[in-house]
Motif scaffolding. Structure first.
Motif, PDB file in Angstrom:
ATOM      1  N   VAL A  41       0.855  -1.188   0.000  1.00 53.43           N
ATOM      2  CA  VAL A  41       0.000   0.000   0.000  1.00 53.43           C
ATOM      3  C   VAL A  41       0.887   1.233   0.000  1.00 53.43           C
ATOM      4  CG1 VAL A  41      -1.787   1.278   1.226  1.00 53.43           C
ATOM      5  CG2 VAL A  41      -1.811  -1.215   1.244  1.00 53.43           C
ATOM      6  N   LYS A  42       0.676   2.124  -0.968  1.00 53.20           N
ATOM      7  CA  LYS A  42       1.428   3.371  -1.063  1.00 53.20           C
ATOM      8  C   LYS A  42       0.436   4.524  -1.030  1.00 53.20           C
ATOM      9  CE  LYS A  42       5.149   1.185  -3.679  1.00 53.20           C
ATOM     10  NZ  LYS A  42       6.040   1.114  -2.517  1.00 53.20           N
ATOM     11  N   MET A  43       0.733   5.512  -0.202  1.00 51.24           N
ATOM     12  CA  MET A  43      -0.160   6.652  -0.019  1.00 51.24           C
ATOM     13  C   MET A  43       0.305   7.798  -0.905  1.00 51.24           C
ATOM     14  SD  MET A  43      -1.392   8.503   3.498  1.00 51.24           S
ATOM     15  CE  MET A  43       0.192   9.237   3.871  1.00 51.24           C
ATOM     16  N   ILE A  44      -0.619   8.315  -1.711  1.00 51.23           N
ATOM     17  CA  ILE A  44      -0.342   9.451  -2.581  1.00 51.23           C
ATOM     18  C   ILE A  44      -1.272  10.572  -2.144  1.00 51.23           C
ATOM     19  CG2 ILE A  44      -0.270  10.281  -4.952  1.00 51.23           C
ATOM     20  CD1 ILE A  44       0.034   7.415  -5.875  1.00 51.23           C
ATOM     21  N   THR A  45      -0.721  11.719  -1.783  1.00 49.72           N
ATOM     22  CA  THR A  45      -1.534  12.792  -1.234  1.00 49.72           C
ATOM     23  C   THR A  45      -0.964  14.140  -1.643  1.00 49.72           C
ATOM     24  OG1 THR A  45      -2.349  13.779   0.825  1.00 49.72           O
ATOM     25  CG2 THR A  45      -0.194  12.731   0.910  1.00 49.72           C
ATOM     26  N   GLY A  46      -1.816  15.111  -1.596  1.00 46.87           N
ATOM     27  CA  GLY A  46      -1.381  16.483  -1.845  1.00 46.87           C
ATOM     28  C   GLY A  46      -1.003  17.210  -0.580  1.00 46.87           C
ATOM     29  N   ASP A  47      -1.117  16.560   0.566  1.00 47.79           N
ATOM     30  CA  ASP A  47      -0.789  17.186   1.841  1.00 47.79           C
ATOM     31  C   ASP A  47       0.716  17.392   1.978  1.00 47.79           C
ATOM     32  OD1 ASP A  47      -3.452  17.255   2.549  1.00 47.79           O
ATOM     33  OD2 ASP A  47      -3.388  15.334   3.607  1.00 47.79           O
ATOM     34  N   HIS A  48       1.064  18.144   3.006  1.00 43.66           N
ATOM     35  CA  HIS A  48       2.469  18.388   3.315  1.00 43.66           C
ATOM     36  C   HIS A  48       3.147  17.079   3.692  1.00 43.66           C
ATOM     37  CE1 HIS A  48       6.009  20.028   5.442  1.00 43.66           C
ATOM     38  NE2 HIS A  48       5.821  21.101   4.672  1.00 43.66           N
ATOM     39  N   ALA A  49       4.437  17.014   3.454  1.00 43.41           N
ATOM     40  CA  ALA A  49       5.186  15.781   3.723  1.00 43.41           C
ATOM     41  C   ALA A  49       5.098  15.385   5.186  1.00 43.41           C
ATOM     42  CB  ALA A  49       6.642  15.951   3.294  1.00 43.41           C
ATOM     43  N   ASP A  50       5.134  16.368   6.094  1.00 45.71           N
ATOM     44  CA  ASP A  50       5.059  16.044   7.523  1.00 45.71           C
ATOM     45  C   ASP A  50       3.703  15.438   7.868  1.00 45.71           C
ATOM     46  OD1 ASP A  50       7.620  17.018   7.876  1.00 45.71           O
ATOM     47  OD2 ASP A  50       6.923  19.046   8.338  1.00 45.71           O
ATOM     48  N   THR A  51       2.625  16.017   7.321  1.00 49.52           N
ATOM     49  CA  THR A  51       1.284  15.475   7.572  1.00 49.52           C
ATOM     50  C   THR A  51       1.157  14.070   7.002  1.00 49.52           C
ATOM     51  OG1 THR A  51       0.366  17.708   7.489  1.00 49.52           O
ATOM     52  CG2 THR A  51      -1.168  15.856   7.227  1.00 49.52           C
ATOM     53  N   ALA A  52       1.624  13.886   5.770  1.00 46.47           N
ATOM     54  CA  ALA A  52       1.545  12.574   5.142  1.00 46.47           C
ATOM     55  C   ALA A  52       2.330  11.533   5.919  1.00 46.47           C
ATOM     56  CB  ALA A  52       2.055  12.668   3.704  1.00 46.47           C
ATOM     57  N   ALA A  53       3.515  11.903   6.419  1.00 44.14           N
ATOM     58  CA  ALA A  53       4.328  10.957   7.183  1.00 44.14           C
ATOM     59  C   ALA A  53       3.647  10.575   8.490  1.00 44.14           C
ATOM     60  CB  ALA A  53       5.712  11.561   7.453  1.00 44.14           C
ATOM     61  N   ALA A  54       2.974  11.531   9.139  1.00 39.44           N
ATOM     62  CA  ALA A  54       2.289  11.244  10.398  1.00 39.44           C
ATOM     63  C   ALA A  54       1.120  10.285  10.174  1.00 39.44           C
ATOM     64  CB  ALA A  54       1.802  12.546  11.033  1.00 39.44           C
ATOM     65  N   ILE A  55       0.359  10.524   9.117  1.00 35.79           N
ATOM     66  CA  ILE A  55      -0.759   9.622   8.822  1.00 35.79           C
ATOM     67  C   ILE A  55      -0.241   8.239   8.437  1.00 35.79           C
ATOM     68  CG2 ILE A  55      -2.708   9.239   7.274  1.00 35.79           C
ATOM     69  CD1 ILE A  55      -3.072  12.257   7.134  1.00 35.79           C
ATOM     70  N   ALA A  56       0.860   8.184   7.703  1.00 38.39           N
ATOM     71  CA  ALA A  56       1.435   6.888   7.323  1.00 38.39           C
ATOM     72  C   ALA A  56       1.873   6.114   8.557  1.00 38.39           C
ATOM     73  CB  ALA A  56       2.607   7.099   6.377  1.00 38.39           C
ATOM     74  N   ARG A  57       2.456   6.812   9.534  1.00 36.86           N
ATOM     75  CA  ARG A  57       2.835   6.118  10.776  1.00 36.86           C
ATOM     76  C   ARG A  57       1.612   5.591  11.509  1.00 36.86           C
ATOM     77  NH1 ARG A  57       6.393  10.565  11.114  1.00 36.86           N
ATOM     78  NH2 ARG A  57       4.924  11.621  12.531  1.00 36.86           N
ATOM     79  N   GLU A  58       0.533   6.356  11.469  1.00 35.58           N
ATOM     80  CA  GLU A  58      -0.696   5.916  12.137  1.00 35.58           C
ATOM     81  C   GLU A  58      -1.281   4.674  11.461  1.00 35.58           C
ATOM     82  OE1 GLU A  58      -5.046   7.770  13.440  1.00 35.58           O
ATOM     83  OE2 GLU A  58      -3.495   9.028  12.525  1.00 35.58           O
ATOM     84  N   LEU A  59      -1.145   4.613  10.130  1.00 36.22           N
ATOM     85  CA  LEU A  59      -1.663   3.465   9.384  1.00 36.22           C
ATOM     86  C   LEU A  59      -0.654   2.338   9.266  1.00 36.22           C
ATOM     87  CD1 LEU A  59      -3.485   5.308   6.455  1.00 36.22           C
ATOM     88  CD2 LEU A  59      -4.515   4.233   8.452  1.00 36.22           C
ATOM     89  N   ASP A  60       0.545   2.551   9.770  1.00 37.40           N
ATOM     90  CA  ASP A  60       1.619   1.558   9.699  1.00 37.40           C
ATOM     91  C   ASP A  60       2.015   1.276   8.239  1.00 37.40           C
ATOM     92  OD1 ASP A  60       3.520  -0.062  10.793  1.00 37.40           O
ATOM     93  OD2 ASP A  60       2.217  -1.807  11.014  1.00 37.40           O
ATOM     94  N   ILE A  61       2.046   2.353   7.442  1.00 32.32           N
ATOM     95  CA  ILE A  61       2.565   2.250   6.077  1.00 32.32           C
ATOM     96  C   ILE A  61       4.059   2.535   6.131  1.00 32.32           C
ATOM     97  CG2 ILE A  61       2.480   3.225   3.753  1.00 32.32           C
ATOM     98  CD1 ILE A  61      -0.429   3.896   4.195  1.00 32.32           C
ATOM     99  N   VAL A  62       4.844   1.580   5.741  1.00 32.41           N
ATOM    100  CA  VAL A  62       6.297   1.696   5.845  1.00 32.41           C
ATOM    101  C   VAL A  62       6.872   2.213   4.535  1.00 32.41           C
ATOM    102  CG1 VAL A  62       6.438  -0.147   7.563  1.00 32.41           C
ATOM    103  CG2 VAL A  62       6.596  -0.708   5.144  1.00 32.41           C
ATOM    104  N   GLY A  63       8.059   2.829   4.642  1.00 31.72           N
ATOM    105  CA  GLY A  63       8.739   3.341   3.458  1.00 31.72           C
ATOM    106  C   GLY A  63       9.059   4.815   3.605  1.00 31.72           C
ATOM    107  N   GLU A  64       9.937   5.289   2.754  1.00 31.97           N
ATOM    108  CA  GLU A  64      10.346   6.678   2.813  1.00 31.97           C
ATOM    109  C   GLU A  64       9.285   7.581   2.194  1.00 31.97           C
ATOM    110  OE1 GLU A  64      13.521   7.806   0.123  1.00 31.97           O
ATOM    111  OE2 GLU A  64      13.476   5.782  -0.741  1.00 31.97           O
ATOM    112  N   VAL A  65       9.435   8.881   2.471  1.00 33.92           N
ATOM    113  CA  VAL A  65       8.506   9.881   1.963  1.00 33.92           C
ATOM    114  C   VAL A  65       9.183  10.644   0.837  1.00 33.92           C
ATOM    115  CG1 VAL A  65       7.106  11.894   2.524  1.00 33.92           C
ATOM    116  CG2 VAL A  65       7.416  10.085   4.221  1.00 33.92           C
ATOM    117  N   VAL A  66       8.505  10.745  -0.295  1.00 38.21           N
ATOM    118  CA  VAL A  66       9.019  11.455  -1.466  1.00 38.21           C
ATOM    119  C   VAL A  66       7.991  12.513  -1.855  1.00 38.21           C
ATOM    120  CG1 VAL A  66       9.685  11.261  -3.892  1.00 38.21           C
ATOM    121  CG2 VAL A  66      10.354   9.484  -2.272  1.00 38.21           C
ATOM    122  N   THR A  67       8.449  13.727  -2.111  1.00 41.78           N
ATOM    123  CA  THR A  67       7.560  14.809  -2.497  1.00 41.78           C
ATOM    124  C   THR A  67       7.475  14.919  -4.013  1.00 41.78           C
ATOM    125  OG1 THR A  67       9.334  16.456  -2.472  1.00 41.78           O
ATOM    126  CG2 THR A  67       8.161  16.034  -0.391  1.00 41.78           C
TER     127      THR A  67
END
Length: 634
Positions: free
Chosen positions: A164-190
């Motif tokens: 599962v990969k999350m694609i969003t228009g939100d800020h990188a910090d917001t996206a990373a926080a939500i990914a941690r909450e959902l336990d989505i692993v991997g680096e963040v790329v803008t």
């Protein structure tokens, strides 16, 4: 805003609620300053603007959007001391606040305003120089938490081998926080980093990326192509007009049914009616279950057909009679195979269906391993059927052996259905009891198969012989004994009637017919009844008892002369002679109801419709359930 709640976009609704908490009535403000123009939100420029006419004729511009984009267009800042210039220190302070809010999982928006002499021109694709001289009014954090079931759905995907990969228009910090909450692993790329990568570079890194933040619609197409290049099957979700290209590029495009636009729904392959990610996971589970059920259905049907073919081939090579007739094969394919196959088609998902790795898209339903298992199952059914047929024929006779072989093959299907459900696991296990429909079908068919065995051993074989008489020549007289139940020479007690009925025609070799019939009667300890039908020469003119009497006496005398020598050869057999006149069919048919064996000659079997005895035999064969032996001359 209504009494029942907020209607509209969730982000807009959150801002209206925030204004109400601050004591601002949104309806009053809208009435005082009606909207005269609008720049709708665009993912490319990442902000929206509205225009309102002031009493002095000038235009008030209100802007809201992402922090970094709107902040670049601001020159002033509203503080407790009034409007102040927006210097670098204040910009860094605002960005720090936005980052702190984003790290808690909040979506961060800023609001700005400006008073201009005329309505600004629409922004270009880059959004540059469209809204100069904005004053930053506020920074807001909006909580948009994922649904409670989303975390479990992501974990289930990871177990099933689905990334599962999350694609969003939100800020990188917001996206990373939500990914941690959902336990989505991997680096963040803008999105900015994506633009600096080549297609090959992105393809090399994409497996390690879990979140794509601040992306534009064209970036989604790039991501889909990179994943496809890596050999992945890609499912892309989207709801906006700009998502249509990515939905088309993916193997499976999934549009949102509630918030999705009509363009996105048209471009997608699937539409989620509830906009819930966990629904996609349930669809994956259901899809795997459907594929498993197709495999079970094919395995069951193919194993049955292979077993039937091998059984017929094996019996032919072994010199045995065919264990299955055409009607029995039709029964097996429609009655015995149809209901279990349909029950397998609605088999509930296995417990481990989401614990397996994704299968190769090019994998065949009948792989080498499955084809070997199907062939092995068919061979076991064929071997068991043919072996039982050979053993039973020696001990019970052909008729009973064929009935036992058919019943055995039918009962094999019960185990074949269970075997089809156990593709990888053990044959017997708790999972076998989860399909109640299958057990109901197997129970009914098992009882039906046993009923067919007990009933068939008494009457089915006899009825089959009535429809298909046994044709014998002199050399087959020894084999003819196989069609007479072996009672050890004792009087037959297996049926209530033990009589052997012989229908004579002068054109047949009566001696051969008498010899065979007397042998059969002696073997069964039965009485031999000889029926001779004769046609009065003037029968078309009506009955004439006095005129017919001499002809009848002559016929009886001829029969006595014919039978007396054979009585001496078989003294233990009681021979009774009957002659019938007028309606011989009724007489012989009635007599055949109590016969254990009906013996006729070839002439009678091939008699024309104008022959009384031809009608006798045809009616007897269709009305009685006793074996019929046709004795040929050659």
């Amino acid at each position: 805003m209504t009494d029942g709640g907020i209607i509209g976009d969730p982000t807009e609704a959150a801002l209206v609620v925030l204004a109400a908490k601050a004591g601002v009535d949104a309806d009053t403000v809208r009435a005082d300053r009606p909207r005269s123009g609008e720049v709708p939100f665009d993912a490319a420029v990442k902000y929206m603007a509205t225009f309102h006419r002031e009493p002095d004729g000038r235009t008030r511009v209100h802007v809201k959007g992402v922090v970094d984009v709107v902040l670049d267009r601001c020159t002033d800042l509203l503080t407790e001391d009034g409007i102040r210039p927006l210097d670098d220190d204040r910009r860094r302070e605002i960005l720090a606040v936005a980052s702190r809010l984003g790290n808690t999982g909040l979506r961060v928006l800023v609001a700005a305003t400006a008073l201009v002499d005329r309505t600004p021109a629409a922004p270009d694709h880059g959004g540059r120089a469209a809204l100069p001289g904005l004053t930053l009014m506020s920074v807001a954090g909006i909580a948009d938490p994922p649904r409670p079931q989303a975390r479990d759905a992501v974990a289930l995907c990871r177990t099933a081998g689905v990334a599962v990969k999350m694609i969003t228009g939100d800020h990188a910090d917001t996206a990373a926080a939500i990914a941690r909450e959902l336990d989505i692993v991997g680096e963040v790329v803008t999105g900015a980093e994506l633009e600096r990568m080549t297609a090959d570079q992105l393809a090399e890194r994409i497996d390690g990326v879990g979140v794509f933040a601040r992306v534009a619609p064209e970036h989604k197409v790039t991501i889909v192509r990179a994943l496809t290049k890596r050999g992945h099957i890609v499912a892309m979700t989207g709801d906006g007009v700009n998502d249509a290209a990515a939905l088309r590029a993916a193997h499976i495009g999934v549009a949102m049914g509630i918030t999705g636009t009509d363009v996105a729904k048209e471009a997608a392959d699937m539409v989620l009616s509830d906009d819930d990610f966990s629904t996609i996971v349930r669809a994956v589970r259901e899809g795997r279950s459907i594929y498993d059920n197709i495999v079970k259905f094919v395995r069951f049907q193919l194993a049955t057909n292979i077993g039937a073919i091998l059984a017929l081939l094996g019996a032919s090579l072994a010199g045995l009679p065919a264990p299955l007739t055409a009607a029995q094969l039709l029964w097996i394919n429609i009655i015995m195979d149809g209901p279990p196959a349909m029950a397998l088609a609605v088999d509930p998902p296995d417990n481990d269906v989401m614990s397996r790795a994704p299968r190769d898209p090019g994998e065949r339903i009948l792989s080498v391993r499955r084809l070997a298992a199907v062939t092995r199952a068919g061979a076991v059914m064929a071997m068991g059927t043919v072996t039982l047929l050979a053993i039973a024929q020696e001990r019970t006779g052909t008729d009973t052996a064929l009935t036992m072989a058919f019943t055995t093959f039918v009962l094999f299907q019960l185990f074949n259905a269970l075997n089809a459900r156990a593709d990888d696991g053990p044959l017997l296990g708790r999972h076998q009891f989860r399909n109640r429909t299958l057990w109901l079908v197997l129970g009914n068919q098992g009882l039906g198969g046993l009923g067919a065995f007990f009933m068939g051993s008494v009457s089915l074989a006899s009825v089959a012989q009535v429809r298909q008489p046994v044709v014998l020549v002199r050399a087959d007289w020894t084999a003819a004994r196989e069609h007479v139940p072996d009672d050890g020479g004792r009087p037959c007690v297996s049926t209530p009637y033990c009589e052997v009925l012989l229908a004579l025609d002068p054109r047949d070799e009566c001696g051969e017919l008498l010899d065979f019939a007397l042998q059969a009667a002696e073997h069964r300890g039965a009485t031999l009844s000889v029926i001779h039908a004769w046609q009065p020469p003037h029968s078309l003119g009506g009955p004439n008892q006095e005129g017919d009497a001499p002809g009848r006496r002559d016929t009886e005398r001829e029969l006595a002369e014919l039978i007396d020598p054979w009585r001496k050869k078989y003294p233990s057999v009681d021979v009774q002679v009957h002659t019938c006149r007028g309606r011989p069919a009724l007489t012989v048919t009635h007599a055949a109801q109590g016969a254990g064996l009906l013996v006729v000659g070839r002439r009678i079997r091939l008699a024309t419709m104008g022959s009384h005895m031809g009608r006798v035999v045809r009616q007897a064969m269709h009305r009685v359930a006793c074996p019929v032996a046709v004795i040929a001359h050659d």
